[in-house]
Design a protein around this motif. Structure first.
Motif, short mmCIF file in Angstrom:
data_model
loop_
_atom_site.label_atom_id
_atom_site.label_comp_id
_atom_site.label_asym_id
_atom_site.label_seq_id
_atom_site.Cartn_x
_atom_site.Cartn_y
_atom_site.Cartn_z
N HIS A 1 0.82 -1.22 0.00
CA HIS A 1 0.00 0.00 0.00
C HIS A 1 0.85 1.26 0.00
CE1 HIS A 1 -2.68 -2.99 1.84
NE2 HIS A 1 -3.66 -2.27 1.35
N ASP B 1 -2.38 -1.08 -3.59
CA ASP B 1 -3.80 -0.81 -3.36
C ASP B 1 -4.03 0.61 -2.82
OD1 ASP B 1 -4.29 -3.37 -4.12
OD2 ASP B 1 -5.09 -4.04 -2.20
N ASP B 2 -5.21 1.11 -3.04
CA ASP B 2 -5.75 2.32 -2.42
C ASP B 2 -5.44 3.64 -3.14
OD1 ASP B 2 -6.53 0.41 -0.58
OD2 ASP B 2 -5.78 1.44 1.19
N HIS C 1 -11.08 -0.97 -6.82
CA HIS C 1 -10.88 -1.53 -5.48
C HIS C 1 -12.09 -1.18 -4.61
CE1 HIS C 1 -8.35 -3.07 -2.30
NE2 HIS C 1 -8.11 -1.92 -1.72
N HIS D 1 -14.17 1.30 0.04
CA HIS D 1 -13.38 0.33 0.79
C HIS D 1 -14.09 -0.33 1.98
CE1 HIS D 1 -9.70 -1.66 1.99
NE2 HIS D 1 -8.98 -1.01 1.11
ZN LIG Z 1 -7.23 -1.41 0.17
#
Ligand SMILES: [Zn+2]
Length: 338
Positions: free
Chosen positions: A36, A94-95, A224, A228
């Motif tokens: 991340h 991710d993110d 994604h 979240h």
């Molecule tokens: Zn995530």
């Protein structure tokens, strides 16, 4: 600590075994590590959630991976471009954090590794903050400040506590779910933290232009979910809504031709029915269960590279392989979603 992490702790048992030997033993040719955040000094996003690697540690990881595996991009996966005797890795993040643009992408360009970043459509351009990052900010603050009696009273009332006890407060914060976002926001108001100021000043997420710039440099992007949530806490209808709407928005924003989706947190609670419905979307999906096989052919499990302790890529990859081989012996290496 999980059994897998225990495996990492005892890495002296396996660290002398060559990784290609373990890959062959596991009958694997590809791994999908994911991260991340890479720490470049100040870290106000993840410090109280898990340990992120420093730039130096991250570069060491990438160089380890490049030494033993060929770096593929996500498009190679779709084209099923493999050569049989070659060990490969596909890296992902991710993110959609700004940290990826500022710190990670320059390293990956230098190393010539083109990874994919999975974006939350609600967070692009710093429109909203992921509730776990809110938790991180609140924990950070609770560790530092001394609260007035009035504020303490308000927190006791908000969290329905018997008395003011930091241990219980941290427990609440750590376990908070997306359904408790309003409580987190009220908590922030009590302790005078403004998440909107944080978003405006720190800009933790990439902007649309930054994403487009990276796309033009060869990085891949996928969805994604919107904001979240944990899919195990959603019903099927909401799981599908989060998935399809975020994918549509991201593909539209960045003119992406492929449908790539990584489950937020994990694919726990995602049943076969979900995959039966999305099959017509020609989507490749990604989980985060480590090295594990899946009944669904278009679903790939990725290897988390961030824990509460820093482990090298070598420790994690070999540990995952050992863990996988052991599970295979008792038939527990495959996800079953009945
Ligand atoms: Zn995530």
């Amino acid at each position: 600590m999980s059994l897998k992490e225990l495996c990492f702790r005892f890495n002296f048992f396996y660290k002398l075994l060559p990784v290609h030997f373990l890959m062959k033993l596991a009958n694997k040719s590809m791994i999908l590590p994911f991260y991340h955040f890479v720490n470049d000094g100040e870290n106000r996003l993840t410090r109280n959630l898990y340990q992120s690697k420093t730039k130096k540690q991250f570069i060491e990881d990438i160089q380890y991976l490049k030494t033993h595996f060929t770096a593929l991009s996500i498009n190679d996966l779709q084209l099923k471009k493999h050569s049989k005797n070659n060990f490969r890795f596909i890296l992902s993040f991710d993110d959609g954090l700004a940290n990826f643009y500022n710190v990670v992408a320059p390293i990956l360009l230098e190393e010539e590794v083109y990874c994919i970043n999975f974006l939350n459509s609600s967070f692009i351009d710093n429109k909203e903050l992921f509730y776990r990052y809110k938790v991180n900010i609140l924990i950070e603050l609770m560790l530092k400040i001394k609260l007035s009696e009035t504020k303490k009273e308000s927190i006791i009332k908000l969290l329905e506590l018997k008395k003011f006890n930091k241990k219980d407060i941290f427990k609440f914060l750590r376990n908070a779910s997306i359904h408790q976002t309003t409580t987190l926001d009220t908590f922030a108001e009590i302790v005078e933290v403004s998440f909107s100021d944080f978003l405006e000043q720190e800009k933790p997420y990439m902007s649309k232009n930054q994403i487009l710039e990276l796309k033009n440099k060869g990085f891949g992007f996928g969805a994604h979910s919107k904001n979240h949530p944990r899919y195990s806490q959603l019903n099927l209808k909401d799981q599908l809504k989060e998935t399809l709407e975020s994918l549509l928005e991201i593909n539209d924003l960045f003119s992406l031709k492929n449908n790539f989706f990584a489950f937020p947190f994990s694919d726990d609670g995602v049943k076969n029915e979900f995959f039966e419905i999305i099959v017509k979307e020609k989507m490749l999906t990604f989980g985060s269960s480590g090295l594990k096989d899946d009944e669904i052919e278009t679903h790939y499990q990725r290897i988390p590279m961030e824990f509460n302790t820093i482990y090298s890529a070598e420790t994690i990859i070999k540990g995952e392989l050992i863990y996988y081989i052991l599970k295979k012996l008792i038939g527990k290496h495959k996800t079953k979603r009945k």
